[in-house]
Design an enzyme around this catalytic site. Structure first.
Site, mmCIF file in Angstrom:
data_model
loop_
_atom_site.group_PDB
_atom_site.id
_atom_site.type_symbol
_atom_site.label_atom_id
_atom_site.label_comp_id
_atom_site.label_asym_id
_atom_site.label_seq_id
_atom_site.Cartn_x
_atom_site.Cartn_y
_atom_site.Cartn_z
ATOM 1 N N ASP A 235 -33.782 6.634 22.237
ATOM 2 C CA ASP A 235 -32.792 6.476 21.173
ATOM 3 C C ASP A 235 -32.145 5.103 21.326
ATOM 4 O O ASP A 235 -31.567 4.797 22.382
ATOM 5 C CB ASP A 235 -31.742 7.575 21.238
ATOM 6 N N ILE A 236 -32.245 4.282 20.284
ATOM 7 C CA ILE A 236 -31.672 2.935 20.344
ATOM 8 C C ILE A 236 -30.145 3.050 20.375
ATOM 9 O O ILE A 236 -29.535 3.718 19.526
ATOM 10 C CB ILE A 236 -32.129 2.098 19.134
ATOM 11 N N ASN A 243 -27.063 -2.080 11.193
ATOM 12 C CA ASN A 243 -27.051 -1.857 9.749
ATOM 13 C C ASN A 243 -25.704 -2.247 9.131
ATOM 14 O O ASN A 243 -25.646 -2.846 8.045
ATOM 15 C CB ASN A 243 -27.348 -0.386 9.441
ATOM 16 N N ASP A 252 -34.224 -2.559 9.570
ATOM 17 C CA ASP A 252 -35.640 -2.202 9.459
ATOM 18 C C ASP A 252 -36.513 -3.156 10.267
ATOM 19 O O ASP A 252 -37.452 -2.738 10.960
ATOM 20 C CB ASP A 252 -36.082 -2.222 7.996
ATOM 21 N N GLU A 278 -33.337 6.324 14.445
ATOM 22 C CA GLU A 278 -33.616 5.411 15.551
ATOM 23 C C GLU A 278 -34.119 6.156 16.791
ATOM 24 O O GLU A 278 -34.023 5.651 17.903
ATOM 25 C CB GLU A 278 -32.357 4.610 15.900
#
Length: 364
Positions: A235-236, A243, A252, A278
């Site tokens: 998980d980032i 964003n 993206d 993500e």
């Protein structure tokens, strides 16, 4: 359009080709059964045509052999060899039939025209191979016709020659048209299959594809003793901030670059997929927990040590990873995914940019 090699295209259609070839065997063998019965039992009162009967028997035996052998074929090259071998026997039969017939009898050429057209229409070989077989037969048939037959009228001879040539040409053009439509259908099918299994943004597999892969790998682990399977959930960290600060297009691009870096850390047979947002998953066959931890650390370092280019800015991002393995007796991947998910959230709660293995979940 999905790039498909010739080998992939042929292999994709192999099951359908085998079924179609078994139908062709029946279609082309049945008339020979009837001819064999007529020549051996009824005939015209003369001595049975032993040469033709022998060739018909050989063709029927070859057809039976190919019928039984086809279901076991799993390679298109093997399939082609068998079909061409059977075709050679069929051509030999037609030529023997033409040669052994009475010098002033042309009726057998009618069946040859039927056999040629049927061959081009239903036998699942590539058009160039079909043309080569058809041309071989036409050359042999015309040689016999011109050198060993005495036609009652030149017009009848000319009609027979033209019909053989035109049938071969028309059959080849028909097979080209069939092949064109089949290729279009295959590519459309593969595009749909790929779209259903691929994440549209990053190009890696999606959750559905991963679960299908995991089912196969879990089944393999249950069959093979001492086999192992590990999973990593990634998980980032604080991805939403990208964003918010730079826009979704920048986010993206970061996801695409993130996937590229992860894939560089994996083996060719590992499976990498986007689970959503993500969050990503890595499947590691033949990998125990310590080995999975090493792979996860390699991924974590690859992400954290090199900034991502977002627009005209360099952004440092990190990833939290949970590692788990399939336990003995488990028949589904869900348990390992649940433990990897819990380990990943422990990594986030303890500061992010970490790898946590499932063994640490219940630890101190």
């Amino acid at each position: 359009m999905v790039p498909v090699s010739e080998a992939q295209y042929r292999q994709h259609n192999l099951t359908a080709d085998v079924a179609q070839m078994r139908f062709a065997l029946v279609l082309l063998a049945l008339p020979n059964v009837l001819f064999f019965a007529y020549e051996a039992i009824i005939g015209d009162g003369a001595t049975p045509p032993w040469l033709t009967l022998g060739m018909r028997a050989s063709f029927l035996m070859a057809s039976v052999y190919f019928w039984t052998a086809l279901p076991g074929i799993n390679r298109s090259e093997h399939f082609d060899r068998l079909v061409i071998g059977w075709s050679a026997v069929g051509v030999a039969l037609l030529l023997v039939n033409a040669y052994a017939g009475a010098a002033d009898y042309f009726g057998h050429y009618l069946f040859e025209i039927f056999a040629l057209m049927t061959y081009f229409a239903v036998v699942p070989l590539q058009p160039p191979a079909k043309l080569a077989v058809g041309a071989l037969h036409v050359v042999g048939a015309l040689t016999i016709l011109l050198m060993f037959k005495t036609p009652p009228h030149p017009l009848y001879l000319a009609n027979t020659v033209f019909m053989l040539l035109l049938t071969c040409l028309a059959g080849y053009l028909i097979s080209l048209r069939i092949e064109k439509y089949r290729r279009a259908a295959t590519f459309a099918t593969l595009e749909l299959e790929t779209a259903a299994r691929t994440d549209a943004l990053t190009g890696v597999a999606n959750r559905r594809a991963f679960m299908q892969w995991a089912d196969r790998e879990v089944a393999r682990c249950r069959r093979v003793e001492e086999s192992s399977l590990a999973v990593l959930l990634l998980d980032i960290d604080k991805f939403k901030s990208v964003n918010d600060a730079f826009g979704h297009a920048a986010g993206d691009r970061l996801l695409i670059e993130f996937c590229r870096r992860v894939q560089e850390c994996l083996r060719s047979y590992d499976f990498y997929a986007r689970m959503g947002g993500e969050e990503f998953v890595v499947g590691l066959p033949r990998c125990d927990l310590p080995q999975a931890f090493q792979v996860a650390e390699r991924i974590r370092a690859s992400i954290a040590e090199t900034p991502f280019e977002v627009g005209d800015r360099s952004v440092i991002k990190t990833v939290s990873i949970g590692a788990a393995v399939l336990h003995p007796g488990e028949s589904e991947i869900d348990g390992a995914l649940g433990r990897a998910d819990a380990a990943m959230y422990m990594a986030k709660r303890s500061g992010r940019n970490k790898v946590v293995a499932e063994a640490a979940i219940d630890g101190p």
